[in-house]
Write an enzyme that holds these catalytic residues in place. Structure first.
Site, PDB file in Angstrom:
ATOM      1  N   ARG A 138       0.905  -1.473   0.246  1.00 51.26           N
ATOM      2  CA  ARG A 138       0.106  -0.157   0.103  1.00 51.26           C
ATOM      3  C   ARG A 138       0.867   1.321   0.078  1.00 51.26           C
ATOM      4  NH1 ARG A 138      -3.813  -1.453   4.995  1.00 51.26           N
ATOM      5  NH2 ARG A 138      -4.883  -3.444   4.219  1.00 51.26           N
ATOM      6  N   ASP A 198       0.732   5.444   0.532  1.00 60.54           N
ATOM      7  CA  ASP A 198      -0.532   6.649   1.306  1.00 60.54           C
ATOM      8  C   ASP A 198      -0.366   7.649  -0.298  1.00 60.54           C
ATOM      9  OD1 ASP A 198       0.258   5.498   3.275  1.00 60.54           O
ATOM     10  OD2 ASP A 198       2.096   6.708   4.209  1.00 60.54           O
ATOM     11  N   TYR A 225      12.372   1.455  -3.078  1.00 63.31           N
ATOM     12  CA  TYR A 225      12.129   2.753  -3.225  1.00 63.31           C
ATOM     13  C   TYR A 225      12.978   3.857  -3.317  1.00 63.31           C
ATOM     14  CZ  TYR A 225       7.583   1.579  -0.713  1.00 63.31           C
ATOM     15  OH  TYR A 225       5.943   0.955   0.144  1.00 63.31           O
ATOM     16  N   ARG A 274       9.542   7.540   4.611  1.00 63.07           N
ATOM     17  CA  ARG A 274       9.830   9.130   4.877  1.00 63.07           C
ATOM     18  C   ARG A 274      10.502   9.305   6.480  1.00 63.07           C
ATOM     19  NH1 ARG A 274       3.949   9.433   3.462  1.00 63.07           N
ATOM     20  NH2 ARG A 274       3.924  11.583   4.662  1.00 63.07           N
TER      21      ARG A 274
END
Length: 250
Positions: free
Chosen positions: A53, A55, A116, A203
Site C-alpha cells: 500500500r 499513501d 523505494y 519517509r
C-alpha cells in the site's frame, strides 16, 4: 486465469493504493478498468491485490498487483484494454506490463523484496515542473554526512523510532538491505531496499537524514535515535511527493 500487472502512477491527486470511501485510489481505478472487461452477466467480483500500500501523494514506477479473470486474454491485449479503460476514467495510472502467472502467485505474499526511491530537489529555486514529484529543500545538504549516518540503519534493527503511530505491523523489527544516497544534477536521490517496510519508515528515515545534511544532527546521532526506539526523538516525516515505489521482486 491469474494475471500479474506492473503499474506506474502519479499519486498527487489520489488517496493512495487502497480503495477509499472518500476519494479515488489506484486500486479503485484498476478494479473499475478490469471490471469493464467482464461480461455484465458475470457474477465475478474483481479484486486487484497490490504488492504494497502506498499513501496519498506517493508515486510508483513499478508497483505490482494481481487479479483473476474467468477467461484468457493475450497479455498485450489485456494491457492495452485496461489502459483504455483507465484513460476513460482520466486515471493517472498506467499498466506497463501484463503477465499470465500460476494461481499460487500473490503480488504481496510472494514478494521477496521492495525498493523505494526518494527525490530531494536541493537548490535555492523551487521547481515549476516537479512541484508534486520531489521534496524541495532550499538549504544545501551535506551528502557525505548523510551517507555516513545512513550506515547505522543497515541491517536488522528495531525501527520503532522511524515507525508511524498508525502502523499496523505486528513487529517493529525489520532488515534494511540497502540505503544509498547520491547526487544527480540538482537532486539528491535515496535508494532504499528491504523485504518489507513499516508505515512511513522510508519517509521518516529521509526526514531524519535531512537533519543530518543541514547540520541539525550529527551522523552519530542516528545510532542513538535508532537505539532510543522512540518516534519522538527522530526527525519529521518527509513529504509524500518525493517518494516512489520503484521495484518489487519475486
Amino acid at each position: 486465469m491469474r494475471y500479474k500487472i506492473t503499474i506506474e502512477y502519479d499519486g498527487t491527486n489520489i488517496l493512495g493504493w487502497q480503495r477509499q470511501l472518500d476519494g479515488p485510489s489506484v486500486q479503485e481505478y484498476l478494479e473499475n478498468a478490469v471490471l469493464s472487461l467482464v461480461p455484465h452477466s458475470s457474477s465475478s467480483r474483481i479484486e486487484v491485490q497490490g504488492a504494497g500500500r502506498t499513501d496519498a501523494g506517493v508515486h510508483a514506477l513499478a508497483q505490482v498487483a494481481h487479479f483473476d479473470l474467468e477467461r484468457e486474454i493475450e497479455d498485450w491485449k489485456l494491457r492495452d484494454a485496461i489502459n483504455f479503460h483507465l484513460r476513460d476514467q482520466n486515471a493517472p495510472v498506467v499498466v506497463t506490463l501484463v503477465e499470465a502467472v500460476s494461481s499460487d502467485f500473490n503480488a504481496r505474499f510472494s514478494a521477496k523484496g521492495r525498493g523505494y526511491i526518494y527525490r530531494i530537489l536541493n537548490r535555492r529555486a523551487p521547481s515549476a515542473l516537479e512541484k508534486n514529484r520531489v521534496w524541495w529543500v532550499p538549504v544545501e545538504l551535506n551528502i557525505t554526512k548523510m551517507q555516513e549516518a545512513a550506515k547505522h540503519l543497515l541491517g536488522y534493527h528495531d525501527f520503532s523510532s522511524f515507525r508511524a503511530a498508525a502502523c499496523q505491523a505486528k513487529s517493529p523489527l525489520k532488515t534494511l538491505d540497502k540505503i544509498e544516497i547520491y547526487q544527480q544534477g540538482e537532486e539528491i536521490i535515496f535508494e532504499v531496499e528491504a523485504k518489507s517496510f513499516l508505515h512511513h519508515q522510508v519517509r521518516n528515515i529521509v526526514g531524519t537524514l535531512k537533519l543530518v545534511g543541514d547540520g541539525h544532527l550529527q551522523p552519530s546521532d542516528i545510532k542513538k535515535i535508532l537505539e532510543a526506539k522512540d518516534r519522538k526523538v527522530a526527525g519529521p516525516t518527509a513529504p509524500a511527493s518525493g517518494l516512489y515505489l520503484s521495484k518489487v521482486w519475486y
